[in-house]
Scaffold this motif. Structure first.
Motif, PDB file in Angstrom:
ATOM      1  N   UNK A 240      37.184  42.338  31.555  1.00 36.96           N
ATOM      2  CA  UNK A 240      36.601  42.629  32.866  1.00 36.96           C
ATOM      3  C   UNK A 240      37.518  42.103  33.974  1.00 36.96           C
ATOM      4  N   UNK A 241      38.029  40.884  33.798  1.00 37.07           N
ATOM      5  CA  UNK A 241      38.941  40.321  34.798  1.00 37.07           C
ATOM      6  C   UNK A 241      40.205  41.168  34.930  1.00 37.07           C
ATOM      7  N   UNK A 246      43.509  45.292  37.920  1.00 38.39           N
ATOM      8  CA  UNK A 246      44.448  46.361  37.643  1.00 38.39           C
ATOM      9  C   UNK A 246      45.416  46.069  36.517  1.00 38.39           C
ATOM     10  N   UNK A 247      45.220  44.966  35.791  1.00 36.26           N
ATOM     11  CA  UNK A 247      46.062  44.676  34.635  1.00 36.26           C
ATOM     12  C   UNK A 247      45.686  45.604  33.480  1.00 36.26           C
ATOM     13  N   UNK A 248      46.640  45.872  32.637  1.00 34.78           N
ATOM     14  CA  UNK A 248      46.352  46.647  31.440  1.00 34.78           C
ATOM     15  C   UNK A 248      45.623  45.774  30.418  1.00 34.78           C
ATOM     16  N   UNK A 284      46.774  52.712  31.715  1.00 35.51           N
ATOM     17  CA  UNK A 284      45.966  51.904  32.620  1.00 35.51           C
ATOM     18  C   UNK A 284      44.493  52.130  32.313  1.00 35.51           C
ATOM     19  N   UNK A 285      43.708  51.099  32.487  1.00 36.01           N
ATOM     20  CA  UNK A 285      42.268  51.232  32.317  1.00 36.01           C
ATOM     21  C   UNK A 285      41.843  51.391  30.872  1.00 36.01           C
ATOM     22  N   UNK A 311      42.454  35.351  31.564  1.00 37.47           N
ATOM     23  CA  UNK A 311      43.093  36.659  31.532  1.00 37.47           C
ATOM     24  C   UNK A 311      43.799  36.921  30.202  1.00 37.47           C
ATOM     25  N   UNK A 312      43.805  35.915  29.331  1.00 38.10           N
ATOM     26  CA  UNK A 312      44.550  36.032  28.081  1.00 38.10           C
ATOM     27  C   UNK A 312      43.778  35.335  26.962  1.00 38.10           C
TER      28      UNK A 312
END
Length: 341
Positions: A240-241, A246-248, A284-285, A311-312
């Motif tokens: 979700x983050x 916009x991160x892959x 993307x997305x 994020x990881x």
């Protein structure tokens, strides 16, 4: 004359007594199992099939031929006297070692067929479901020769679904002999629809997904990424983050799904670089469809993710993951748990 009448009355009374005794003995015998309860524990139930059109006398013959009852003629008359022996329902029945002739008859008369079961695990794919369905001996197949898109037309004729992945709820389903694979899939599809109807209104605000179907897509990735129940909310929060910024997604299971039969058991650099609609290192997305069948908890975690600034994440090689906020933290975790093992 009176003496003769007394003899007749006495004879009738004796006959009635003998008949009643015989009837009572037959009733008692009809309710006795062939083995004791202690002996029954040594044997497993067996399956007995009653074909369509079987009549009462033929049923007793079949039961006797297979050793489940003794004295078929007596059994037939006992069933006629004490039960509705004409009510014979076709199907497959479980016969237990401790069953009496009466309990066998009652089960068949009531149509209490044996319940088979099939279990579809969370994270499994539709191709695996098809294989499981085709391997069920007592399940009638009507879908084997159909494509996935044709199956979806049969399962949900009022929908536009062509790709079945993710649309069926993984669980254990029970069925009786003669049930079709189509009937089971309809149950699983309807169960997934009910699950979405329940959980979609409970979603958190400002999620980067706009439909129940997108929920299934992201939930399927969450399902494939972790088998640890307590981690699902955190894994969902990472994705979700990433979507918010916009991160892959960069999810390995999506690469594997996109490779299909070309997956070689290990993800190589060439696989990461190869474009497929499912390679979230390259697109993307979200991918276009789910990649597996998500379970209830994965769907709920996707709609109600934990609040985090992660994020990881990387596997810690014990079925769980280490979560990181920055790429620097993540690289250290990768070095510790992956490159240095």
């Amino acid at each position: 004359m009176i003496r003769i009448l007394k003899y007749v009355v006495a004879l009738l009374m004796l006959s009635a007594l003998l008949f009643g005794t015989a009837l009572g003995a037959l009733y008692w015998w009809f309710q006795q199992p062939k083995v004791t309860m202690q002996e029954a524990d040594m044997f497993a139930p067996v399956l007995f099939e009653v074909p369509r059109g079987t009549h009462a006398r033929r049923l007793t013959e079949m039961l006797a031929e297979q050793g489940y009852i003794d004295h078929p003629t007596l059994n037939f008359w006992a069933a006629r006297l004490f039960l509705d022996a004409h009510q014979i329902r076709a199907g497959v029945y479980a016969i237990h070692p401790a069953d009496s002739p009466r309990s066998i008859w009652e089960r068949i008369s009531a149509g209490q067929q044996h319940q088979f079961q099939i279990t579809f695990i969370e994270g499994s794919e539709f191709r695996q479901w098809r294989e499981q369905l085709s391997n069920q001996t007592y399940l009638t197949s009507v879908l084997d020769d159909l494509s996935d898109a044709e199956i979806m037309q049969r399962v949900a004729p009022d929908s536009d679904w062509e790709h079945p992945e993710g649309l069926f709820f993984p669980d254990t389903y029970r069925f009786t002999a003669g049930t079709t694979d189509l009937q089971l899939l309809r149950q699983a599809y309807q169960r997934m629809q009910r699950t979405l109807d329940e959980l979609w209104p409970q979603r958190h605000d400002n999620l980067p997904i706009s439909s129940p179907y997108q929920t299934l897509i992201l939930a399927s990735i969450v399902e494939k990424e972790t088998g640890a129940a307590h981690e699902r909310g955190l894994v969902a929060s990472v994705f979700v983050n990433r979507l918010h910024t916009g991160m892959r997604l960069q999810s390995d299971p999506t690469i594997i799904y996109g490779l299909g039969d070309n997956y070689r058991g290990v993800i190589y650099r060439s696989d990461i670089n190869q474009y497929t609609p499912y390679n979230t290192y390259r697109i993307n997305g979200l991918p276009p469809t789910p990649i597996a069948m998500p379970g209830y908890d994965a769907i709920r975690a996707t709609l109600q993710p934990d609040e985090s600034d992660y994020f990881y994440f990387v596997s810690s090689n014990d079925g769980q993951h280490v979560f990181s906020r920055t790429l620097e933290e993540h690289n250290r975790a990768v070095y510790k748990y992956q490159r240095n093992r």
